[in-house]
Design an enzyme around this catalytic site. Sequence first.
Site: not given
Length: 330
Positions: A37-38, A126, A235
């Site tokens: 779709r991109s 992360c 974070h």
Amino acid sequence: MKVAVVGATGLVGGEILKVLAERNFPVSELIPVASERSIGKKVSFKGKEYEVVGFDTAIAMKPNVAIFSAGGGTSLAIAPKFAEAGITVVDNSSAWRMDPSKKLVVPEINASTLTPEDKIIANPNCSTIQMVVVMNPLHKKYKIKRVVVSTYQSVTGTGKAAVDQLFNERAGKTEYDKVYPHKIDLNVLPHIDVFLDNGYTKEEMKMVNETKKIMMDDSIQVTATTVRIPTIGGHSESVNIEFENDFDLDEVRSLLAQEEGVIVQDDPKNFLYPMPITAHGKDEVFVGRIRRDETQPNTLNLWIVADNLRKGAATNAVQIAEYLAKHQLI
């Protein structure tokens, strides 16, 4: 060097493009890649527009390295196809992290284990990355026995839709796509990823298991509570570490200050301590509130902050690619 960025239109994909440019990675040809779709969309890199291509086209273009940030399902399906074509993959998803045949790499700690045969390399979670970067020099000196960590994680960790939810709530809108089961603005959710049978979330168990693998020491005991908060800068983590051996606080600060990629901000009298708002957009891990736990011996309290889209994702992946290039492994 030909570089493919898979998931180039996403939040982390965009950050990878930014980090590649900022760090002057030797890109001779950029190949932005995304799902069907991109295809045909444009992304910008160093002032130039590039058209997004599909997976098969990207493989046929034979990049030296492909940095993936396209979700676990895509990585499981597509990364092996890149690897079979001789392309080294650095993957940001959770798909390969605990695969015993794949390396889980934080360059400051274990990049030296990489070889030319490692065609799929996993980028850690992360919240794990920023914690182990700080823990590593302390583990070498004092030997870590047990870690208790509580996280304060930005909505950016969930993606663009979560950021949109936060700002839609803040604007007082009632009609918007919900990413979280509850409101996030002016709230705190003790819930990241899915709940498991043991009562922990998948995010919490990632921190437990990934820490042992990255630090190559199964004796390190970790227990985690991961929490989503309404910030977009990065974070934060409250970390309590019990060592086998006693430590000196000045020596702890000195060890951390000497560590590559770590910045000590520990002057509470002058209100200096790490915060996500000041870590935003930076590649380093920040540590402060360094103090002894007075309730039991050989135990340290720390406050650790990093930009989760940078060192927690994009920067760490690019640093892996830098190591591979520098040591002629790609």
